[in-house]
Design a protein around this motif. Structure first.
Motif, PDB file in Angstrom:
ATOM      1  N   GLY A 162      17.358  15.572  45.195  1.00 10.99           N
ATOM      2  CA  GLY A 162      16.962  14.985  45.692  1.00 10.99           C
ATOM      3  C   GLY A 162      18.354  14.192  46.364  1.00 10.99           C
ATOM      4  O   GLY A 162      18.658  13.587  47.552  1.00 10.99           O
ATOM      5  N   ALA A 163      19.741  15.149  46.419  1.00 11.11           N
ATOM      6  CA  ALA A 163      21.040  14.663  46.789  1.00 11.11           C
ATOM      7  C   ALA A 163      20.576  15.168  47.926  1.00 11.11           C
ATOM      8  O   ALA A 163      21.387  14.399  48.541  1.00 11.11           O
ATOM      9  N   ALA A 164      20.341  16.633  48.841  1.00 11.45           N
ATOM     10  CA  ALA A 164      20.400  16.932  49.549  1.00 11.45           C
ATOM     11  C   ALA A 164      19.538  15.811  50.782  1.00 11.45           C
ATOM     12  O   ALA A 164      19.869  15.865  51.869  1.00 11.45           O
ATOM     13  N   ASN A 165      18.496  15.508  50.477  1.00 12.13           N
ATOM     14  CA  ASN A 165      17.403  14.835  51.296  1.00 12.13           C
ATOM     15  C   ASN A 165      18.690  13.073  51.164  1.00 12.13           C
ATOM     16  O   ASN A 165      18.336  12.589  51.784  1.00 12.13           O
ATOM     17  N   ARG A 166      19.853  12.527  50.523  1.00 16.64           N
ATOM     18  CA  ARG A 166      20.386  11.636  50.872  1.00 16.64           C
ATOM     19  C   ARG A 166      21.888  12.331  51.456  1.00 16.64           C
ATOM     20  O   ARG A 166      22.514  11.245  52.392  1.00 16.64           O
ATOM     21  N   ARG A 167      22.051  13.379  52.098  1.00 16.52           N
ATOM     22  CA  ARG A 167      22.798  14.033  53.023  1.00 16.52           C
ATOM     23  C   ARG A 167      23.184  14.744  53.778  1.00 16.52           C
ATOM     24  O   ARG A 167      22.239  15.306  53.817  1.00 16.52           O
ATOM     25  N   GLY A 168      23.966  15.054  55.034  1.00 18.90           N
ATOM     26  CA  GLY A 168      23.937  15.565  56.119  1.00 18.90           C
ATOM     27  C   GLY A 168      23.480  14.856  56.832  1.00 18.90           C
ATOM     28  O   GLY A 168      22.760  13.688  57.162  1.00 18.90           O
ATOM     29  N   PRO A 169      23.455  15.703  58.077  1.00 13.28           N
ATOM     30  CA  PRO A 169      22.460  15.161  59.314  1.00 13.28           C
ATOM     31  C   PRO A 169      20.922  14.446  59.449  1.00 13.28           C
ATOM     32  O   PRO A 169      20.745  15.653  58.377  1.00 13.28           O
ATOM     33  N   PHE A 170      20.710  14.009  60.123  1.00 13.11           N
ATOM     34  CA  PHE A 170      19.275  13.536  59.871  1.00 13.11           C
ATOM     35  C   PHE A 170      18.197  14.497  59.800  1.00 13.11           C
ATOM     36  O   PHE A 170      18.514  15.902  61.520  1.00 13.11           O
TER      37      PHE A 170
ATOM     38  N   THR B  50       8.341  12.050  47.427  1.00 14.38           N
ATOM     39  CA  THR B  50       9.063  11.446  49.069  1.00 14.38           C
ATOM     40  C   THR B  50      10.553  11.526  48.854  1.00 14.38           C
ATOM     41  O   THR B  50      11.714  11.451  49.363  1.00 14.38           O
ATOM     42  N   MET B  51      10.837  10.407  47.348  1.00 17.40           N
ATOM     43  CA  MET B  51      11.774  10.551  47.597  1.00 17.40           C
ATOM     44  C   MET B  51      13.373  10.975  46.750  1.00 17.40           C
ATOM     45  O   MET B  51      14.326  11.801  47.601  1.00 17.40           O
ATOM     46  N   PHE B  52      12.088  13.017  46.056  1.00 15.08           N
ATOM     47  CA  PHE B  52      13.699  13.321  45.734  1.00 15.08           C
ATOM     48  C   PHE B  52      13.227  14.712  46.187  1.00 15.08           C
ATOM     49  O   PHE B  52      14.000  15.858  45.889  1.00 15.08           O
ATOM     50  N   GLY B  53      12.634  15.072  47.880  1.00 15.83           N
ATOM     51  CA  GLY B  53      11.791  15.834  48.449  1.00 15.83           C
ATOM     52  C   GLY B  53      11.346  16.876  47.840  1.00 15.83           C
ATOM     53  O   GLY B  53      11.339  17.807  47.877  1.00 15.83           O
ATOM     54  N   GLY B  54      10.722  16.774  46.446  1.00 14.41           N
ATOM     55  CA  GLY B  54       9.628  17.731  45.707  1.00 14.41           C
ATOM     56  C   GLY B  54       9.859  17.062  44.201  1.00 14.41           C
ATOM     57  O   GLY B  54      10.035  16.151  44.322  1.00 14.41           O
ATOM     58  N   PRO B  55       8.878  18.154  43.563  1.00 14.28           N
ATOM     59  CA  PRO B  55       8.364  17.657  42.244  1.00 14.28           C
ATOM     60  C   PRO B  55      10.325  17.389  41.541  1.00 14.28           C
ATOM     61  O   PRO B  55      11.192  18.000  41.681  1.00 14.28           O
ATOM     62  N   HIS B  56      10.260  16.128  40.404  1.00 15.21           N
ATOM     63  CA  HIS B  56      11.022  16.588  39.694  1.00 15.21           C
ATOM     64  C   HIS B  56      10.816  17.244  38.741  1.00 15.21           C
ATOM     65  O   HIS B  56      10.830  17.045  37.965  1.00 15.21           O
ATOM     66  N   PRO B  57      11.684  18.016  37.839  1.00 11.91           N
ATOM     67  CA  PRO B  57      11.863  18.765  36.824  1.00 11.91           C
ATOM     68  C   PRO B  57      11.984  17.704  35.096  1.00 11.91           C
ATOM     69  O   PRO B  57      11.735  18.644  34.700  1.00 11.91           O
ATOM     70  N   ALA B  58      12.421  17.033  35.690  1.00  8.00           N
ATOM     71  CA  ALA B  58      12.222  15.731  33.996  1.00  8.00           C
ATOM     72  C   ALA B  58      10.908  15.354  34.358  1.00  8.00           C
ATOM     73  O   ALA B  58      10.578  14.321  33.032  1.00  8.00           O
ATOM     74  N   TRP B  59      10.441  14.927  35.148  1.00  8.02           N
ATOM     75  CA  TRP B  59       8.965  14.264  34.906  1.00  8.02           C
ATOM     76  C   TRP B  59       7.632  15.031  34.779  1.00  8.02           C
ATOM     77  O   TRP B  59       7.913  16.259  34.980  1.00  8.02           O
ATOM     78  N   ARG B  60       6.999  14.160  33.668  1.00  5.00           N
ATOM     79  CA  ARG B  60       5.977  14.856  33.832  1.00  5.00           C
ATOM     80  C   ARG B  60       4.908  13.584  33.093  1.00  5.00           C
ATOM     81  O   ARG B  60       5.549  12.121  33.061  1.00  5.00           O
TER      82      ARG B  60
END
Length: 383
Positions: free
Chosen positions: A27-35, A174-184
């Motif tokens: 999710g870090a990539a979705n919180r940084r950089g240009p729109f 949506t929040m993390f930009g894809g599936p989260h590896p820690a979530w089941r």
């Protein structure tokens, strides 16, 4: 059980394209950089009114004050101030977690940020923890728990209704930009499934957001490691009382601790400093306890017989209808699910990720969501 016993998101997002934010925690990539196209952006005007839009290459934000092409934002840095066709200015920022939670598609009431923050702190959710959650709802609390456990932790969420699971899955991705590896996420009843899917004494923390958490305490006590924490989010005094007495009667937990959180904003302008006239008061109660070592006895102040005693007749008087519980229609859930999964697909494209493999036996990518109802405070957006 309404669906497969287990639906696990294990697919990792594809490598980020050239020019994207550097790799980091999920999710870090979705919180940084240009729109980027596919991102949700919060536009705030000079009067403090907020509007949330999803950027598209040919999109436009329409309001009674003019038109703002999305191209004015795509490629620009966060915090940019732009003007629309009528000269009205907006400051553009990515929504914070609290903003996202209150505007995301939902099929059930969400756990408010003030309560989610308390749950993460009071339950001591730490990076790498093994956490079990029951009652996923729309996924608001799941997002906070995933942020707390990190990529190396483990969050196993149980949800009875597959429609709610679809909405939660879309919002999390949506929040993390894809599936989260820690979530089941598993479809089923925690009381029946927890013992089958988690080893005894292997879970660090359990978070229950459900109508009758006392029905799951035996399964929770079996799965929790000694010293582990169970924390329940309940809406009414009746639920709070019954949960506390069930924890005491079980005998494997410490004396329960109950609280509620209220948030009051303040108006601060020069010497005009005063509390706001409105506040976020009662949303729910939190009640927590810790797992004792096997064979240990709970230490608690002795209580004398008083009006606090209750009978089975008192317990039998409690019904969901008496609490005013309302069932959510399947049509509303399906619509919210389509909207959430559509937003997740756009977010994955914006971050260079993929939603492949997250829909169980369905297609590899989430269907495009039709335009759903605007969130509160959101004006019409034309893609």
């Amino acid at each position: 059980m309404t669906g497969p016993a287990d639906q696990t998101a294990t697919t990792s997002p594809a490598p980020a394209p050239a020019g994207a934010a550097p790799a980091g925690p999920r999710g870090a990539a979705n919180r940084r950089g240009p729109f980027r196209a596919g991102e949700r952006v919060q536009l705030t005007d000079e009067r403090g009114r907020m509007n949330t839009v999803t950027l598209a290459d040919e999109g436009e934000f329409h309001s009674h004050r003019g038109v703002l092409p999305h191209s004015e934002l795509i490629g620009r840095p966060e915090g940019t101030v732009v003007e629309n066709s009528a000269g009205f200015r907006y400051q553009a920022l990515r929504p914070l977690l609290k903003d996202f939670v209150l505007s995301m598609p939902r099929g059930a009431a969400v756990v408010y940020p003030k309560d989610a923050g308390q749950i993460v702190t009071m339950a001591d959710i730490f990076p790498g923890a093994r956490v079990v959650e029951a009652g996923v709802g729309s996924g608001a609390l799941s997002i906070s728990l995933l942020r707390a456990v990190g990529d190396e932790g483990h969050l196993h969420s149980f949800e009875r209704r597959e429609e709610f699971a679809d909405i939660a899955r879309g919002n999390v991705e949506t929040m993390f930009g894809g599936p989260h590896p820690a979530w089941r996420i598993s479809i089923g009843d925690l009381a029946e499934e927890l013992g089958e899917q988690e080893e005894p004494g292997s879970v660090d923390r359990v978070v229950l957001d459900m109508l009758a958490p006392w029905e799951c305490l035996d399964a929770v006590a079996t799965a929790l490691a000694p010293g582990g924490v169970v924390i329940c989010y309940v809406a009414t005094v009746t639920q709070l009382s019954r949960t506390a007495e069930a924890m005491r009667a079980d005998g494997r937990f410490t004396e329960p601790d109950a609280s509620e959180t209220m948030v009051r904003g303040w108006h601060v302008e020069g010497l005009a400093v005063r509390p706001d006239h409105r506040m976020v008061a009662h949303t729910g109660f939190l009640i927590s306890a810790r797992r004792l070592a096997d064979g240990s006895e709970r230490l608690a102040p002795k209580r004398r017989a008083s009006k606090s005693e209750f009978s089975q007749e008192d317990l039998d008087a409690w019904t969901p209808v008496a609490l005013g519980e309302r069932d959510v229609s399947g049509k509303k859930l399906r619509r919210a699910g389509r909207e959430a999964l559509g937003l997740a697909e756009r977010a994955a494209r914006a971050g260079g990720g993929s939603t492949a493999g997250v829909l169980g036996d369905g297609p590899e990518t989430a269907p495009q969501a039709p335009a759903g109802p605007a969130a509160e405070g959101e004006e019409r957006e034309r893609p």
